[in-house]
Structure formats: C-alpha cells, structure tokens
Design a protein around this motif. Structure first.
Motif, PDB file in Angstrom:
ATOM      1  N   ARG A 105       0.836  -1.201   0.000  1.00 26.26           N
ATOM      2  CA  ARG A 105       0.000   0.000   0.000  1.00 26.26           C
ATOM      3  C   ARG A 105       0.874   1.255   0.000  1.00 26.26           C
ATOM      4  O   ARG A 105       0.610   2.208  -0.740  1.00 26.26           O
ATOM      5  N   PHE A 106       1.915   1.230   0.794  1.00 27.49           N
ATOM      6  CA  PHE A 106       2.825   2.375   0.874  1.00 27.49           C
ATOM      7  C   PHE A 106       3.531   2.608  -0.464  1.00 27.49           C
ATOM      8  O   PHE A 106       3.559   3.712  -0.989  1.00 27.49           O
ATOM      9  N   VAL A 107       4.060   1.540  -1.036  1.00 26.57           N
ATOM     10  CA  VAL A 107       4.764   1.638  -2.318  1.00 26.57           C
ATOM     11  C   VAL A 107       3.810   2.127  -3.413  1.00 26.57           C
ATOM     12  O   VAL A 107       4.162   2.958  -4.251  1.00 26.57           O
ATOM     13  N   ASN A 108       2.581   1.634  -3.367  1.00 29.08           N
ATOM     14  CA  ASN A 108       1.590   2.053  -4.352  1.00 29.08           C
ATOM     15  C   ASN A 108       1.291   3.548  -4.242  1.00 29.08           C
ATOM     16  O   ASN A 108       1.179   4.248  -5.248  1.00 29.08           O
ATOM     17  N   ASP A 109       1.189   4.045  -3.012  1.00 36.43           N
ATOM     18  CA  ASP A 109       0.966   5.482  -2.818  1.00 36.43           C
ATOM     19  C   ASP A 109       2.128   6.301  -3.345  1.00 36.43           C
ATOM     20  O   ASP A 109       1.938   7.387  -3.897  1.00 36.43           O
ATOM     21  N   VAL A 110       3.345   5.785  -3.173  1.00 35.68           N
ATOM     22  CA  VAL A 110       4.519   6.494  -3.695  1.00 35.68           C
ATOM     23  C   VAL A 110       4.470   6.518  -5.223  1.00 35.68           C
ATOM     24  O   VAL A 110       4.671   7.553  -5.856  1.00 35.68           O
ATOM     25  N   LEU A 111       4.146   5.361  -5.830  1.00 37.29           N
ATOM     26  CA  LEU A 111       4.062   5.290  -7.292  1.00 37.29           C
ATOM     27  C   LEU A 111       2.977   6.221  -7.826  1.00 37.29           C
ATOM     28  O   LEU A 111       3.106   6.795  -8.909  1.00 37.29           O
ATOM     29  N   LEU A 112       1.920   6.382  -7.046  1.00 41.60           N
ATOM     30  CA  LEU A 112       0.790   7.206  -7.459  1.00 41.60           C
ATOM     31  C   LEU A 112       1.196   8.676  -7.627  1.00 41.60           C
ATOM     32  O   LEU A 112       0.676   9.372  -8.494  1.00 41.60           O
TER      33      LEU A 112
ATOM     34  N   MET B 242       2.900  18.507   2.349  1.00 43.27           N
ATOM     35  CA  MET B 242       4.059  17.746   1.858  1.00 43.27           C
ATOM     36  C   MET B 242       3.725  17.020   0.553  1.00 43.27           C
ATOM     37  O   MET B 242       4.560  16.924  -0.345  1.00 43.27           O
ATOM     38  N   LEU B 243       2.494  16.510   0.464  1.00 45.16           N
ATOM     39  CA  LEU B 243       2.085  15.834  -0.768  1.00 45.16           C
ATOM     40  C   LEU B 243       2.121  16.827  -1.929  1.00 45.16           C
ATOM     41  O   LEU B 243       2.612  16.511  -3.017  1.00 45.16           O
ATOM     42  N   GLY B 244       1.610  18.031  -1.688  1.00 44.49           N
ATOM     43  CA  GLY B 244       1.651  19.061  -2.726  1.00 44.49           C
ATOM     44  C   GLY B 244       3.077  19.363  -3.133  1.00 44.49           C
ATOM     45  O   GLY B 244       3.394  19.464  -4.327  1.00 44.49           O
ATOM     46  N   ALA B 248       4.911  18.869  -6.795  1.00 41.69           N
ATOM     47  CA  ALA B 248       5.532  20.000  -7.490  1.00 41.69           C
ATOM     48  C   ALA B 248       6.983  19.696  -7.863  1.00 41.69           C
ATOM     49  O   ALA B 248       7.468  20.125  -8.904  1.00 41.69           O
ATOM     50  N   LEU B 249       7.666  18.936  -7.000  1.00 42.60           N
ATOM     51  CA  LEU B 249       9.086  18.647  -7.257  1.00 42.60           C
ATOM     52  C   LEU B 249       9.285  17.926  -8.592  1.00 42.60           C
ATOM     53  O   LEU B 249      10.279  18.143  -9.275  1.00 42.60           O
ATOM     54  N   GLY B 250       8.333  17.064  -8.956  1.00 39.15           N
ATOM     55  CA  GLY B 250       8.537  16.259 -10.152  1.00 39.15           C
ATOM     56  C   GLY B 250       7.786  16.769 -11.369  1.00 39.15           C
ATOM     57  O   GLY B 250       7.777  16.118 -12.411  1.00 39.15           O
ATOM     58  N   GLU B 251       7.160  17.912 -11.248  1.00 39.99           N
ATOM     59  CA  GLU B 251       6.363  18.461 -12.351  1.00 39.99           C
ATOM     60  C   GLU B 251       7.266  18.758 -13.549  1.00 39.99           C
ATOM     61  O   GLU B 251       8.282  19.410 -13.398  1.00 39.99           O
ATOM     62  N   THR B 252       6.879  18.260 -14.712  1.00 32.85           N
ATOM     63  CA  THR B 252       7.773  18.389 -15.859  1.00 32.85           C
ATOM     64  C   THR B 252       7.275  19.374 -16.916  1.00 32.85           C
ATOM     65  O   THR B 252       7.846  20.447 -17.109  1.00 32.85           O
ATOM     66  N   MET B 253       6.206  18.993 -17.610  1.00 30.77           N
ATOM     67  CA  MET B 253       5.813  19.722 -18.814  1.00 30.77           C
ATOM     68  C   MET B 253       5.447  21.180 -18.539  1.00 30.77           C
ATOM     69  O   MET B 253       5.884  22.081 -19.238  1.00 30.77           O
ATOM     70  N   ALA B 254       4.641  21.379 -17.507  1.00 29.80           N
ATOM     71  CA  ALA B 254       4.201  22.735 -17.205  1.00 29.80           C
ATOM     72  C   ALA B 254       5.413  23.640 -16.952  1.00 29.80           C
ATOM     73  O   ALA B 254       5.471  24.779 -17.418  1.00 29.80           O
ATOM     74  N   VAL B 255       6.398  23.102 -16.229  1.00 24.41           N
ATOM     75  CA  VAL B 255       7.579  23.877 -15.873  1.00 24.41           C
ATOM     76  C   VAL B 255       8.460  24.119 -17.094  1.00 24.41           C
ATOM     77  O   VAL B 255       8.972  25.227 -17.303  1.00 24.41           O
ATOM     78  N   THR B 256       8.613  23.096 -17.921  1.00 27.53           N
ATOM     79  CA  THR B 256       9.481  23.210 -19.096  1.00 27.53           C
ATOM     80  C   THR B 256       9.060  24.386 -19.972  1.00 27.53           C
ATOM     81  O   THR B 256       9.894  25.083 -20.546  1.00 27.53           O
ATOM     82  N   PHE B 257       7.749  24.627 -20.043  1.00 26.86           N
ATOM     83  CA  PHE B 257       7.241  25.706 -20.884  1.00 26.86           C
ATOM     84  C   PHE B 257       7.513  27.103 -20.304  1.00 26.86           C
ATOM     85  O   PHE B 257       7.622  28.063 -21.053  1.00 26.86           O
ATOM     86  N   VAL B 258       7.558  27.229 -18.981  1.00 26.49           N
ATOM     87  CA  VAL B 258       7.541  28.584 -18.412  1.00 26.49           C
ATOM     88  C   VAL B 258       8.746  28.963 -17.548  1.00 26.49           C
ATOM     89  O   VAL B 258       8.803  30.073 -17.041  1.00 26.49           O
ATOM     90  N   ILE B 259       9.712  28.050 -17.384  1.00 27.13           N
ATOM     91  CA  ILE B 259      10.794  28.391 -16.445  1.00 27.13           C
ATOM     92  C   ILE B 259      11.960  29.088 -17.135  1.00 27.13           C
ATOM     93  O   ILE B 259      12.832  29.659 -16.488  1.00 27.13           O
ATOM     94  N   ILE B 310      11.453  10.808  -0.334  1.00 19.76           N
ATOM     95  CA  ILE B 310      11.511  11.236   1.061  1.00 19.76           C
ATOM     96  C   ILE B 310      10.295  12.097   1.398  1.00 19.76           C
ATOM     97  O   ILE B 310       9.607  11.878   2.398  1.00 19.76           O
ATOM     98  N   VAL B 311      10.002  13.070   0.509  1.00 19.66           N
ATOM     99  CA  VAL B 311       8.883  13.980   0.769  1.00 19.66           C
ATOM    100  C   VAL B 311       7.548  13.228   0.784  1.00 19.66           C
ATOM    101  O   VAL B 311       6.717  13.418   1.674  1.00 19.66           O
TER     102      VAL B 311
END
Lengths: 277, 325
Positions: A105-112, B242-244, B248-259, B310-311
């Motif tokens: 479940r944890f790994v799946n959330d990370v992949l998500l 933290m989820l947000g 944001a850390l891995g956002e690609t396309m949107a950033v590529t256009f405007v950074i 980590i995040v």
C-alpha cells in the motif's frame, strides 16, 4: 480578549477572503478552459481527424497522433488493469492486516505521486536501451505503470465498501474463494472498479513526459508497436513551442481534444462514485 | 467507524479461517493475488535500481560533488546537479507558499461557509483543476501567463521592490515573463486541488462535539476553524502540504514551458532557471546512448527520485497517522 465587534469583523473578513479564494480558483478553471476553447475551437476541422502530421504549411492533421495515443492507452490498459485489479484485491481481501500488504500500500501510494518523467526514464533504461530503439511497446508499458497505482487504489477502496455479509453468504454455501471474489465481491463493486479504470485512462491520456523517452513520437503513419509511435501529447509538445502558426493552431486543437476527453471521463467517474458512496 | 473496523477485523479472520476447499483452484488464485502485490513492490525496487545503475557512471566520474556542483557544460562534458536541485526545490517551495493560503481559505469555504447544494459542485470544479494534464498548463502558462507577467506583474515589482535591501535580491533582472516565479505560480494552481481535497477530508473528520463546545462558549466560525478544527487535524494537514510539495518537485511539462530553461543559479524570482525534470525533458534529445551527458541526466533522475520519495513518504506517514487513527 478582543472586543466582540472586532472578533465579528475578523470573522467576516476571513469568510470574505476564503470565499474570494474559492471564486478565484473557479475563475482560473474557467480561464484555462476558455483559452482552450477560444484558441482550439477555430483550429478544429475535418483535417485534424483525417490527415496525418505534415511539415508546416502542408495542411497536416493529427490523425496518426490520435490513433497512436489510442493504441498505446489500449495496450497499457490490457497490461495494467489485470495487475492493478489483482493487487487491489490482494490489499482488500487476502493481505489485509499483513506487513506485506502495508508495504504494498505504501509503495503504491509512492508510485501514485511519483514524478511521471522518472517512469519514462525507467522504461527507457529497461526497454529502449537493451532493445535498441524507441517503440510503441515502451510507451504502452510506461503508461501501464502510470495506470496500475490508480487501479490498485480505487479497487481497494471499492472492495472495502462491499458488505461482509455478501462474502459470508457465499462462503457459507461452500464456494471456493476464487468464486467468492470473482462472482460476488467484484460483481458488487463492479461500477466502482470500472470507474477507477476510467480515472486511470484520464490520467494516462494527458501524460507527455513518460512518452518522450519511450515511444518518442512519429511524424508518419505509425501503427506498429515495434517502431516509434506518434501520440497526441507529444505532437502537442512539439507543435506548441514551434514558430509556425498552423502547427501552433494544431497544438491548441489537440489540447482542446485531450482536455475535453479527460474532463468528461473525470466528471463521469465522480458521478458514479458519488452514487456508490 | 467502530462498526466498520470490527467488521473488517472479523472479515480478515473469516478469510484467514477459510480453509482451502481442497481443490487446486484456490491456492492458485491466492497465489496470483499475492504475486501481483509482490510485483508492485518489485516494480518500485526495479525503478530505484535502474535509475541508480544508469546514473552510476556519472557519479563515478564527478564524485559526490556532482550533487552540488553548479557546472553544466555539455561542450567540456562537465556536469553537476547543483543548479537543477536548487531550481527544483526553489520553484516547488514557491508553489507551496502560494498554494497553502489559497487551500487554507478554500477548505474553510467548503467546510464552513458554502451553502449545502453548492458544496459538491464547487468541490468537484476545484478537483477538475487537478485533472487537467500538465502539458495544458504548460501551454496556458506559455501563451497566456508569461506575457501577462512580463507586461503587468514583473515591471512594477522590479521598480518598487528591487531597490530595497535584502528582499530586493528577489526582484532583479529584466522582466522576461518566464522564470522561477511563473513556474511556481503555475505549479501552485496544479497542486492546490490536492492540498485542498486532503484539508477538507481532515476537517470533516473533526468530531462535531468539540466544535459545538467551542460554539457553545461563543466562538465565531473562524475562531472554531482556527482554534479547534485546524489544531485537531494539524499533523495530517502538514502531510497534505508535503504531498503538494512532492507533486511539485517532479512536475515536468508545465515547468518546461515557463521556467526559461537557463542553467544558471540566481536568487531572483524572475531569473530563468531549470529544474531536474525540465532539464531531463529538454536535454534528453541531445544525449546519445552511453554518453556522459545521458548518464548525468539519469543521475539527475535518481536524485529527483530520492528527494520525491523522502517527501512523499513523510507526507504519507503524517496523513495516515491522523486519518486512520
């Protein structure tokens, strides 16, 4: 202690600001959609659906990109849905309470939430480099990896909503577990599971980054999974940043198509889910 | 909650106690279920291993200083991740700083202010912002927001705030429209629905009793929100933020256009920059198989994975701690 009048004033102010923020987010949504319609609608014509991509000025369309996207999403579904369904079932039925299930479940959330560009890099390393070239297969597998976590998550949630009495009744009749799961539990949660798959399609349809390193895109007619394959997001990416007016117009047309499709799938899914809960 | 919990426990017991019916079908079926669970575990392991393995040669070549070296020179083949790591974190933090107050207000609106019949449609509309693909945000940012920033937002900020000591450093350089602030702004709109949805979920789990107690002693709606609901769900709300950030850390396309895609480091909000994801997307076409550049890009990918992991792991721990009791 602040006076009552001041506390009331603070309360009103915060309420007004919060309402303003909510209105602002609705305005932003409307603004994005308006931009897409205003620039995309004039660019949509029969040529978009009947002609393949062509050099600037040659009056090309997006047919090969649309077909390529459909093929890759279709193959990704065929690969990803069974795995996601089985894994979600594992979490909801057999694995419940075990350490393995918690880890999955944890790994799946990370992949998500993992950056989708890394999924693309991973498949590039896994398939493109060893097999010596970009291909529709690689694109489809990258999209499958995007689809799986979404299906796992929704399947688990939906199976948890199925009342335990149903399972007990089936077990009491002496049914083996595979029959209980397939004929009773899955059937009861069917609408929710299908919704999860729709949501996964909506997510995969707009993905650009994972396709950059896998199926690459193709300016010709491409229906072979063994060769580089065109796709709508990649075509949009190439065209939007180009200096040619007709290419930019096509990019907007493609952007409008994708967004309308994705939002329709999303709204439909939410209606179904709201009914279930 | 209690009823479902005991129901679930009973069910776990039921399935565990269910003896296989002696036929071969059940062990096979259960085996398939377990195998698919293990497969997802292995998938993540494989992703980590592949990215690590792919970037290893670059790490060997440049050593651990690859992490903070600000060199990125394809001509002399000297590469370092410093500029991109900085850009990734800087733009994502800007996004969170903009999105957090908005989400905070919208969650307050959706849980306490919005009239009943409007609550769902407005909630769904805000969720639709999350469904719009990254590349669409990129185009909208590039064609609509960048010109607006260049014409109306940046010039006055540079004029008024630029000369100030200390914070003036944030508002330097020509008003190009593209840059760190624009990237952060677009990403803020993209992560806002995720943070808001989790805020709402947390706030709705606050027991009505303690809110009513506060109302009972004469607190206003906002006071209850600030002093009762938010403290109650604080841990999970930090997790939501933290989820947000992770997204944001891995956002690609949107950033590529405007950074603006410049591999230079600057403290200015208006300076063009690069993130790890935008660099990989941009430079990949010019990196041939087996080249040091490609290996450096893969190493960048590995670094991004570690930061995001980590995040996201932290976010999940914080969210679950509260919601699942």
């Amino acid at each position: 202690m602040a006076s009552l009048a001041r506390r009331r004033a603070t309360d009103y102010t915060v309420k007004a600001i919060s309402t303003g923020f909510a209105v602002l987010s609705l305005i932003l949504l409307a603004w994005i959609l308006w931009t897409l319609v205003a620039r995309g609608l004039p660019a949509i014509g029969p040529h978009v659906f009947t002609k393949i991509t062509a050099p600037p000025g040659a009056g090309g369309g997006l047919l090969n990109a649309i077909i390529g996207s459909l093929i890759q999403i279709g193959v990704a579904l065929i690969i990803g849905t069974p795995i996601g369904l089985m894994c979600g079932t594992f979490l909801a039925e057999n694995g419940r309470g075990t350490q393995v299930a918690n880890a999955v479940r944890f790994v799946n959330d990370v992949l998500l939430s993992a950056p989708s560009i890394l999924i693309g890099l991973f498949v590039y390393q896994l398939l493109v480099v060893p097999f010596g070239g970009f291909s529709g297969w690689a694109g489809a597998i990258a999209l499958a990896i995007i689809i799986i976590p979404v299906v796992v998550r929704t399947t688990e949630d939906m199976l948890n909503l199925v009342p335990i009495g149903l399972r007990e009744a089936a077990f009491a009749l002496g049914a083996p577990q595979w029959k209980v799961v397939t004929f009773v539990t899955w059937r009861a949660a069917r609408a929710g599971i299908v919704t999860g798959i729709l949501l996964a399609v909506a997510r995969a349809a707009g993905e650009t980054a994972p396709l950059l390193f896998t199926s690459l895109g193709n300016n010709g007619w491409s229906v072979s999974l063994d060769a580089p394959m065109a796709s709508l997001p990649i075509a949009i990416y190439q065209y939007a940043a180009s200096p040619f007016e007709d290419w930019v117009a096509l990019a907007w047309a493609g952007a409008l198509l994708i967004t309308v499709g994705v939002l329709t799938l999303n709204i439909l899914s939410r209606l179904v889910l709201a009914k279930m809960k | 909650m209690d009823a479902t919990l005991s129901g679930r426990q009973a069910e776990a017991g039921l399935i565990a106690a269910h003896k296989p019916t002696g036929r071969v079908s059940d062990p096979v079926f259960v085996g398939i279920l377990w195998a698919s669970g293990i497969l997802v575990l292995l998938l993540l392991g494989l992703i980590i291993a592949m990215l690590f393995h792919g970037g290893l040669p670059a790490l060997r070549e440049f050593g651990i200083s690859f992490l903070w070296s600000t060199q990125w020179n394809p001509v002399t083949e000297v590469f370092g991740a410093g500029v991109m790591v900085f850009g990734t974190v800087f733009s994502a933090v800007i996004a969170v700083i903009i999105a957090l107050p908005l989400s905070f207000g919208i969650a307050f609106f959706l849980t306490e202010i919005a009239p009943g019949p409007l609550r769902r449609p407005i909630g769904v509309a805000i969720q639709l912002l999350a469904a719009i693909p990254s590349i669409i945000y990129g185009m909208w940012g590039f064609f609509v927001i960048v010109p607006l920033m260049a014409a109306y937002v940046q010039p006055p900020l540079i004029e008024w705030l630029g000369p100030l000591p200390v914070i003036g450093a944030l508002f330097q350089g020509p008003p190009l429209g593209a840059g760190m602030l624009t990237a952060g702004l677009i990403m803020a709109i993209m992560i806002l629905p995720f943070i808001t949805a989790m805020f709402v979920e947390v706030l709705e789990s606050v027991p009505p009793m303690i809110k009513e107690s506060a109302y009972g002693v004469g607190a206003t709606t906002y006071e209850v929100y600030r002093n009762v609901s938010v403290p109650y769900g604080r841990t999970a709300m930090v997790g939501a933020v933290m989820l947000g950030l992770g997204r944001a850390l891995g956002e690609t396309m949107a950033v590529t256009f405007v950074i603006g895609n410049a591999t230079r480091m600057s403290a200015s909000l208006f300076a063009p920059g690069a993130t790890i994801a935008s660099t990989i997307a941009n430079e990949f076409p010019e990196a041939s198989i087996g080249s040091l550049k490609l290996q450096s890009l893969l190493e960048l990918g590995f670094i991004l994975f570690v930061i995001s992991f980590i995040v996201l792991a932290l976010s999940r721990l914080l969210v679950r701690s509260r919601l699942k009791g």
